[in-house]
Design a protein around this motif. Structure first.
Motif, short mmCIF file in Angstrom:
data_model
loop_
_atom_site.label_atom_id
_atom_site.label_comp_id
_atom_site.label_asym_id
_atom_site.label_seq_id
_atom_site.Cartn_x
_atom_site.Cartn_y
_atom_site.Cartn_z
N SER A 27 23.03 8.01 -3.25
CA SER A 27 22.35 7.06 -2.36
C SER A 27 21.03 7.63 -1.87
N TYR A 28 21.05 8.89 -1.49
CA TYR A 28 19.82 9.54 -1.01
C TYR A 28 18.77 9.59 -2.12
N LEU A 29 19.20 9.97 -3.31
CA LEU A 29 18.27 10.07 -4.44
C LEU A 29 17.68 8.71 -4.79
N GLN A 30 18.50 7.68 -4.72
CA GLN A 30 17.98 6.34 -5.00
C GLN A 30 16.89 5.97 -4.01
N GLY A 31 17.08 6.31 -2.75
CA GLY A 31 16.06 6.05 -1.75
C GLY A 31 14.81 6.88 -1.97
N ALA A 32 14.98 8.08 -2.46
CA ALA A 32 13.85 8.98 -2.68
C ALA A 32 12.95 8.53 -3.82
N VAL A 33 13.51 7.83 -4.79
CA VAL A 33 12.69 7.42 -5.94
C VAL A 33 12.00 6.08 -5.73
N LEU A 34 12.30 5.40 -4.61
CA LEU A 34 11.61 4.14 -4.33
C LEU A 34 10.15 4.42 -4.01
N PRO A 35 9.27 3.51 -4.39
CA PRO A 35 7.86 3.73 -4.06
C PRO A 35 7.66 3.65 -2.55
N ASP A 36 6.62 4.30 -2.08
CA ASP A 36 6.29 4.24 -0.66
C ASP A 36 6.00 2.79 -0.28
N GLU A 37 6.34 2.45 0.95
CA GLU A 37 6.08 1.10 1.44
C GLU A 37 4.58 0.88 1.52
N PRO A 38 4.14 -0.34 1.21
CA PRO A 38 2.72 -0.61 1.38
C PRO A 38 2.34 -0.54 2.86
N ASN A 39 1.11 -0.18 3.12
CA ASN A 39 0.63 -0.10 4.49
C ASN A 39 0.56 -1.51 5.07
N PRO A 40 1.35 -1.79 6.12
CA PRO A 40 1.36 -3.15 6.68
C PRO A 40 0.04 -3.53 7.33
N ASN A 41 -0.81 -2.56 7.61
CA ASN A 41 -2.09 -2.85 8.25
C ASN A 41 -3.21 -3.06 7.24
N LYS A 42 -2.90 -2.89 5.96
CA LYS A 42 -3.91 -3.06 4.92
C LYS A 42 -3.61 -4.34 4.15
N PRO A 43 -4.57 -5.26 4.06
CA PRO A 43 -4.32 -6.50 3.33
C PRO A 43 -4.08 -6.23 1.84
N ASN A 44 -3.17 -7.02 1.25
CA ASN A 44 -2.92 -6.87 -0.18
C ASN A 44 -4.00 -7.60 -0.97
N ASP A 45 -3.94 -7.55 -2.29
CA ASP A 45 -4.99 -8.13 -3.14
C ASP A 45 -5.11 -9.63 -2.95
N ASP A 46 -3.98 -10.34 -2.79
CA ASP A 46 -4.03 -11.79 -2.60
C ASP A 46 -4.74 -12.14 -1.30
N THR A 47 -4.46 -11.38 -0.25
CA THR A 47 -5.11 -11.63 1.04
C THR A 47 -6.60 -11.35 0.95
N LEU A 48 -6.97 -10.25 0.30
CA LEU A 48 -8.40 -9.93 0.14
C LEU A 48 -9.12 -11.02 -0.64
N THR A 49 -8.48 -11.54 -1.68
CA THR A 49 -9.07 -12.62 -2.47
C THR A 49 -9.26 -13.87 -1.61
N ALA A 50 -8.24 -14.21 -0.83
CA ALA A 50 -8.33 -15.38 0.05
C ALA A 50 -9.43 -15.21 1.09
N MET A 51 -9.56 -14.00 1.64
CA MET A 51 -10.59 -13.75 2.64
C MET A 51 -11.99 -13.88 2.03
N THR A 52 -12.15 -13.40 0.81
CA THR A 52 -13.43 -13.53 0.12
C THR A 52 -13.75 -15.00 -0.14
N GLU A 53 -12.72 -15.75 -0.56
CA GLU A 53 -12.90 -17.18 -0.81
C GLU A 53 -13.34 -17.91 0.46
N VAL A 54 -12.73 -17.58 1.58
CA VAL A 54 -13.10 -18.22 2.85
C VAL A 54 -14.53 -17.87 3.23
N GLN A 55 -14.91 -16.62 3.06
CA GLN A 55 -16.29 -16.22 3.38
C GLN A 55 -17.30 -16.98 2.52
N GLU A 56 -16.97 -17.19 1.24
CA GLU A 56 -17.85 -17.95 0.35
C GLU A 56 -17.92 -19.40 0.78
#
Length: 77
Positions: free
Chosen positions: A24-53
């Motif tokens: 169980s511990y090893l399975q948790g250790a091989v999971l990728p790190d959680e994305p930073n919740p304070n950093k927008p993902n690619d979809d959000t960045l695309t949407a923000m760019t679209e709104v600015q345009e």
């Protein structure tokens, strides 16, 4: 001896009834790190760019009203 080699040696020494915890511990250790919740993902960045345009070009729809009215309008479509 590397940490990986040591881990393999130690796993062989773990009693069968405790191996579940190690796995169980090893399975948790091989999971990728959680994305930073304070950093927008690619979809959000695309949407923000679209709104600015849209703002820069004066295109798109602008809604004035309450959130409740906006949600009701979305549900009508």
């Amino acid at each position: 001896m590397s940490n990986r080699e040591l881990a393999k040696i130690l796993i062989d020494q773990v009693p069968e009834n405790k191996l579940f915890y190690v796995v169980s511990y090893l399975q948790g250790a091989v999971l990728p790190d959680e994305p930073n919740p304070n950093k927008p993902n690619d979809d959000t960045l695309t949407a923000m760019t679209e709104v600015q345009e849209m703002i820069a070009n004066g295109t798109g729809e602008h809604f004035t009203g309450s959130t409740q009215d906006f949600l009701a309008a979305l549900l009508e479509d």
